[in-house]
Design a protein around this motif. Structure first.
Motif, PDB file in Angstrom:
ATOM      1  N   LEU A  12      -1.948  -0.443  -4.502  1.00 10.62           N
ATOM      2  CA  LEU A  12      -2.118  -0.914  -3.133  1.00 10.62           C
ATOM      3  C   LEU A  12      -3.520  -1.473  -2.948  1.00 10.62           C
ATOM      4  O   LEU A  12      -4.486  -0.968  -3.532  1.00 10.62           O
ATOM      5  N   GLU A  13      -3.638  -2.498  -2.086  1.00 17.74           N
ATOM      6  CA  GLU A  13      -4.944  -3.076  -1.770  1.00 17.74           C
ATOM      7  C   GLU A  13      -5.695  -2.142  -0.830  1.00 17.74           C
ATOM      8  O   GLU A  13      -5.152  -1.702   0.186  1.00 17.74           O
ATOM      9  N   PHE A  14      -6.935  -1.834  -1.166  1.00 25.90           N
ATOM     10  CA  PHE A  14      -7.770  -0.955  -0.329  1.00 25.90           C
ATOM     11  C   PHE A  14      -8.929  -1.716   0.291  1.00 25.90           C
ATOM     12  O   PHE A  14      -9.188  -1.623   1.483  1.00 25.90           O
ATOM     13  N   LEU A  15      -9.666  -2.470  -0.515  1.00 26.19           N
ATOM     14  CA  LEU A  15     -10.769  -3.301  -0.047  1.00 26.19           C
ATOM     15  C   LEU A  15     -10.706  -4.635  -0.774  1.00 26.19           C
ATOM     16  O   LEU A  15     -10.357  -4.667  -1.960  1.00 26.19           O
ATOM     17  N   PRO A  16     -11.041  -5.750  -0.105  1.00 21.45           N
ATOM     18  CA  PRO A  16     -11.442  -5.840   1.306  1.00 21.45           C
ATOM     19  C   PRO A  16     -10.292  -5.495   2.247  1.00 21.45           C
ATOM     20  O   PRO A  16      -9.117  -5.615   1.885  1.00 21.45           O
ATOM     21  N   ILE A  17     -10.644  -5.060   3.440  1.00 19.41           N
ATOM     22  CA  ILE A  17      -9.626  -4.674   4.418  1.00 19.41           C
ATOM     23  C   ILE A  17      -8.805  -5.912   4.785  1.00 19.41           C
ATOM     24  O   ILE A  17      -9.347  -6.979   5.072  1.00 19.41           O
ATOM     25  N   GLY A  18      -7.507  -5.751   4.773  1.00 18.50           N
ATOM     26  CA  GLY A  18      -6.623  -6.854   5.100  1.00 18.50           C
ATOM     27  C   GLY A  18      -5.180  -6.417   5.011  1.00 18.50           C
ATOM     28  O   GLY A  18      -4.867  -5.233   5.181  1.00 18.50           O
ATOM     29  N   GLU A  19      -4.318  -7.361   4.715  1.00 19.85           N
ATOM     30  CA  GLU A  19      -2.894  -7.063   4.600  1.00 19.85           C
ATOM     31  C   GLU A  19      -2.632  -6.257   3.332  1.00 19.85           C
ATOM     32  O   GLU A  19      -3.172  -6.556   2.260  1.00 19.85           O
TER      33      GLU A  19
END
Length: 290
Positions: A179-186
């Motif tokens: 999962l994407e954590f940073l940068p904050i976004g979708e």
């Protein structure tokens, strides 16, 4: 061919193993119910917080923040959330298979759980930090992890951060993913109920006004968002672990019982054959005397 004594000895050994796995199944079942309940309770809040984050960021006027900075990825960090113990089926194997897809030359790892740290050391990847968490994860355990990677991102030591962990689906199903954590976004690797698509958010003409300022409100929101995001990851990982361990111990107990039945049948057949042979020898001796 084994003797009846050897078979009986093996039956006793398998019976002892079945008692141990049965006890471990009961312990894991108790922990599983608590972990699953905690995970299901926190999900609605994290989903709401994510929807607020997406709408606020999309509709904030002329707002910029270092945690939103999307830049060319030269170095990335991966938070690998594993277990402290084994005996949980293929849970860790599936998790490490996802982690192995990241290029070790451009990736640094933050290990959460002893098995995660062992995997990183065994595969000679770069370990930056190691964390542990309890059977009932606490919010205070998630904050240092989120703070560390946020600091690394703000200092430009890494250009993006991913979380590799296991998501709890149900007792029989746990899904490993990144999962994407940073940068904050979708978050593209997770479908959040009620979250609008990026196209719909961009097309919405609504503008938000923040008081006292967008920097003050969203800066505070981002810190809470990252902490809660990490807290949910720990909850999901622990619920997945206990569920997988309960199922693994149940399968081991069932296999032991099946083996005991097979060994008992073999013992009875061997014993019956020995008795029959002895009777034939006795009968043959009496006929010879006659």
């Amino acid at each position: 061919m084994p003797s009846p004594r050897d078979i009986r000895r093996r039956i006793r050994s398998v019976s002892s193993t079945a008692q141990i796995t049965r006890a471990m199944q009961m312990v894991a079942s108790s922990k599983m119910r608590k972990a699953q309940q905690a995970t299901l309770v926190i999900r609605p809040f994290t989903q709401l917080l994510y929807r607020i984050q997406r709408r606020a960021v999309t509709h904030a006027r002329d707002f910029t923040h270092p945690l939103l900075d999307v830049r060319e990825v030269r170095k990335r960090a991966v938070i690998l959330v594993g277990t402290d113990k084994g005996l949980c089926g293929a849970l860790n194997t599936n998790l490490f298979r996802v982690a192995a897809q990241f290029d070790p030359a451009t990736t640094v790892f933050i290990a959460v759980g002893k098995r995660a740290a062992q995997f990183i050391a065994r595969t000679r990847r770069q370990l930056v930090a190691e964390f542990t968490f309890t059977d009932s994860p606490r919010y205070a355990e998630a904050r240092p992890i989120a703070a560390l990677v946020s600091d690394m991102f703000l200092k430009r030591e890494v250009d993006e951060v991913h979380v590799v962990a296991t998501r709890f689906i149900n007792t029989l199903t746990q899904q490993a993913g990144a999962l994407e954590f940073l940068p904050i976004g979708e978050i593209k690797g997770l479908k959040v109920p009620g979250a609008e698509s990026e196209t719909a958010l961009t097309a919405d003409p609504t503008q938000f006004v923040f008081e006292p300022s967008a920097d003050g409100v969203l800066g505070y929101l981002f810190g809470i968002y990252l902490n809660v995001f990490m807290f949910r990851v720990l909850q999901e990982a622990r619920a997945s672990e206990q569920s997988a361990r309960m199922v693994a111990m149940k399968n081991a107990t069932d296999s032991a019982r099946d083996l005991i039945q097979d060994l008992t049948l073999a013992y009875n057949k061997l014993r019956q054959g020995n008795i029959t042979r002895e009777l034939l020898e006795i009968a043959g001796g009496q006929l010879g005397n006659d």
